[in-house]
Every structure is written in structure tokens, then in C-alpha cells.
Design an enzyme around this catalytic site. Structure first.
Site, PDB file in Angstrom:
ATOM      1  N   ALA A 207       0.800  -1.236   0.000  1.00  0.00           N
ATOM      2  CA  ALA A 207       0.000   0.000   0.000  1.00  0.00           C
ATOM      3  C   ALA A 207       0.836   1.291   0.000  1.00  0.00           C
ATOM      4  CB  ALA A 207      -0.980  -0.036   1.171  1.00  0.00           C
TER       5      ALA A 207
ATOM      6  N   ASP B 179      -4.130  -2.675   3.788  1.00  0.00           N
ATOM      7  CA  ASP B 179      -4.365  -1.824   2.610  1.00  0.00           C
ATOM      8  C   ASP B 179      -5.409  -0.751   2.846  1.00  0.00           C
ATOM      9  OD1 ASP B 179      -3.284  -4.544   1.525  1.00  0.00           O
ATOM     10  OD2 ASP B 179      -2.882  -3.004   0.011  1.00  0.00           O
TER      11      ASP B 179
ATOM     12  N   LYS C 272      -4.056  -8.541   2.408  1.00  0.00           N
ATOM     13  CA  LYS C 272      -3.903  -9.623   1.439  1.00  0.00           C
ATOM     14  C   LYS C 272      -4.791 -10.817   1.776  1.00  0.00           C
ATOM     15  CE  LYS C 272      -2.081  -9.645  -1.542  1.00  0.00           C
ATOM     16  NZ  LYS C 272      -2.780  -9.331  -2.812  1.00  0.00           N
TER      17      LYS C 272
END
Ligand code: MRU
Length: 356
Positions: free
Chosen positions: A55, A244, A255
Site C-alpha cells: 500500500a 491496505d 492480502k
């Protein structure tokens, strides 16, 4: 930090040639190739194809992408430049949907553009270059601060488990979830780290295992479906992951596979820590249900990393790149400004300087 991995800069501007230099993460660990990108199209492609990923690193690359795109614009007035800026911003925003750092960095570049409205075109372009540089430099300090806060939660000799890659190459430097591991390495904490391989794109195997090994950290690679046994065997005292996007209620997208780890950690009574800069917190998402989840190509699951197909031709594949971990499963969210605990709606709002 003096660990050898801290010498690597996976995303930076080469000032002499005015090109974006990116470590191509799709080629690791077999080849260390630095790409030189000079157009916004190349930056978009690098983000889309995960040559740059993680990110914070995506956000930094996008900021440089704005600069490289705007640099090519021929405009006589601020208004003309601003119209072109908007097109470049929308184009970069279409590269990947989940990591909010991308949109955060684009917004920051836009804010800077607006601040410079009364300057000459050349001065505005220079200011955008400076802003992208500042975003990268700040991220290094942010990662170090996250590392210090996270290290305060850990004890020497602990076994740690991590997923995907939230390390130095996913950021300007040092990483988020891996930053406390690097700091611990310098301070003789002797952590033993289990790195999930992270199917389907193997960021854990290709990137985290490589990074930690390069730094001399005791790292053991496991398949994703082995996390339960290492926890049951008492080998893991804490789980550390990156993120993220954090929603206002503390739900976090990371993830694919992360939420399953959080369920396991709860079952085994192991603390589950999410490490993320404030730029990953999106208070406009009320909960994880509002976070857009990227769907990627079926080939990534069935054929990409194998010489032969590992699945019957044309089998249906579902390939979400991220999942959402419910806030009830998270022990704490570690940011550069401090550690947020439940109730996250209040603690995150406070860290962001907003009313809880
Ligand atoms: O698809 P990727 O490899 O970009 O996914 C990355 C992750 O999920 C990371 O854990 C996250 O971006 C944090 S990186 C500090």
C-alpha cells in the site's frame, strides 16, 4: 537502522535523469532489476502488474506518476494544467482499487497543485516533484515510528507470524509489519519469524522470506495452510500483518488469507496486530463492507507460477486479492502516532484528529 535491507530503496526518483527507479518485485527473489520509468503510462503499468506493490509503495509511486505525467503537459495557464492534472489523476486511480494509500497520495498531490495556483507552470511542476519526494521521505519516518510502537508489544525470543509482504520493499523503507522485526534484529530480540507463502502470488515466499533472510532474521517459510499447526505447536506468540485500508470501525482489508489467520489467532489466544500508517485509515469507509476488493485474473491461481497448469483448463476461478478482517479479531492497530485499541471507532478517530 543499519540492517542491510535498509540500504534497499525500492521506489525513488533518480534526480539526475528525472526518472522513477523501481525495484521490479515480480522478478524477486531470482533477479534484482531496477526499472527506470519516465511516463505516467509506465507507472500505471508497474502498479497494475505489481512491479511496485504494498500500500505505501503504491501511493509513493502514484505521487511520482503524477509528477512524471504533469511534467509532459504543455499548458500556458493554471486552468489548462489543472484540467490535464485531473485526467492523469483519474488514470492513476484506475490502476488498483483496494489500497487507499494510492488515493491518499493522489489527493495530496492535488492539494499541493491547488496551493500553487498562483505560481508559474514551471514552479508548479517543481512543487509537485517536491511533494512526491516529501511523501517518500515521510514514509521512511512513519515506518520507523510504527516499528518502535509495534516493538513495544513484543518480547525477545518470541515467534512471530506474518502474511504477504509488509516489508521494506512495500514502503519507502523499513516496512510496517516488518519494521519491528528489523528493529528487534538490531537490538538482539532473536525473533523467529514464520512467513506464510501467501498464495496465489507468493509475496510471502518471494518477498518476505527474501527480505528477512537478507537481513539475517531467523525466518521459516510455511504454506498458508500450515499456520494453524505452527500456532497449535506454540511456535507463534504474535501475528503481525500490514494493511491496505482500515475502515472507521477498525475492520481492515489486507492480502487474501489475512482474515483466516485472525480467526486462527483468536482460537489459539494469540495477539493479532495490524501495522499501518495513518494514510491507510479511511474514515469515509464506515466498515469493511465499504472497502472495494480487487478481483484479479484466474491465471494467477491456476498457472502463473507453474510450468504446467495446476488446474483443469477453463475451470472457474474466484480470485479476490484481499479480504477484510473483522475488528473484533484485531488486538490492536499500530500506527506512527500510537497504538489503537477497541473501541476502534473512537481510538482511530482520535489518532486521525477527528471526533470519536
Ligand atoms: O497485492 P499486494 O502485494 O500489493 O498486497 C499487499 C498487502 O496486502 C500488504 O500487506 C499491504 O499492502 C501492506 S504493505 C506495508
Amino acid at each position: 537502522m543499519t540492517t542491510p535491507i535498509a540500504a534497499i530503496q525500492s521506489v525513488r526518483l533518480d534526480d539526475d535523469n528525472d526518472v522513477l527507479v523501481l525495484l521490479d518485485q515480480t522478478l524477486l527473489p531470482n533477479e534484482k532489476v531496477f526499472l527506470q520509468l519516465s511516463t505516467v503510462e509506465e507507472v500505471w503499468d508497474a502498479i497494475y502488474h505489481l512491479k511496485v506493490r504494498g500500500a505505501p509503495a503504491i501511493g509513493i509511486a502514484a505521487a511520482y506518476g503524477i509528477y512524471l505525467g504533469v511534467k509532459q503537459v504543455k499548458a500556458d495557464t493554471y486552468v489548462e494544467l489543472a484540467v490535464e492534472f485531473e485526467k492523469i489523476k483519474h488514470y492513476l486511480a484506475s490502476s488498483r482499487p483496494t489500497a487507499v494509500n494510492l488515493f491518499w497520495a493522489l489527493k495530496r498531490m492535488e492539494d499541493r497543485l491547488k496551493q500553487e495556483a498562483d505560481k508559474s507552470i514551471a514552479e508548479i511542476k517543481q512543487a509537485l516533484k517536491e511533494e512526491a519526494e516529501t511523501i517518500r521521505e515521510e514514509d521512511e519516518q512513519v515506518c520507523l515510528a510504527i516499528g518502535e510502537h509495534a516493538l513495544s508489544l513484543l518480547k525477545p525470543g518470541w515467534g512471530l507470524l506474518t502474511h504477504c509482504n509488509a516489508g521494506t520493499i512495500a514502503t519507502a523503507k523499513y516496512g510496517t509489519a516488518l519494521a519491528p522485526i528489523y528493529l528487534g534484529q538490531e537490538r538482539d530480540y532473536h525473533f523467529s519469524v514464520y512467513a506464510d507463502e501467501t498464495r496465489p502470488l507468493l509475496q510471502g515466499a518471494r518477498l518476505t522470506a527474501w527480505e528477512l533472510q537478507e537481513a539475517g532474521v531467523d525466518v521459516t517459510l510455511i504454506c498458508d495452510n500450515m499456520a494453524s499447526i505452527v500456532m497449535k505447536e506454540g511456535k507463534v506468540q504474535a501475528v503481525l500483518v500490514g494493511c491496505d485500508r482500515v475502515a472507521a470501525n477498525g475492520d481492515t482489508a489486507n492480502k487474501i488469507g489475512t482474515s483466516g489467520l485472525a480467526v486462527l489467532a483468536k482460537h489459539y489466544g494469540i495477539p493479532f496486530y495490524v501495522c499501518a500508517p495513518l494514510s491507510t485509515i479511511d474514515l469515509e469507509c464506515a466498515s469493511g463492507d465499504d472497502i472495494p476488493i480487487e478481483l484479479r485474473k484466474s491465471e494467477e491461481v491456476s498457472t502463473q507460477w507453474y510450468e504446467k497448469s495446476m488446474a483443469p483448463a477453463n475451470v472457474k476461478v474466484y480470485n479476490p486479492a484481499f479480504d477484510v478482517t473483522d475488528h473484533e479479531l484485531i488486538t490492536a492497530i499500530v500506527t506512527e502516532k500510537g497504538i489503537a485499541y477497541a473501541p476502534f471507532k473512537k481510538s482511530l478517530a482520535e489518532l486521525m484528529g477527528k471526533e470519536g
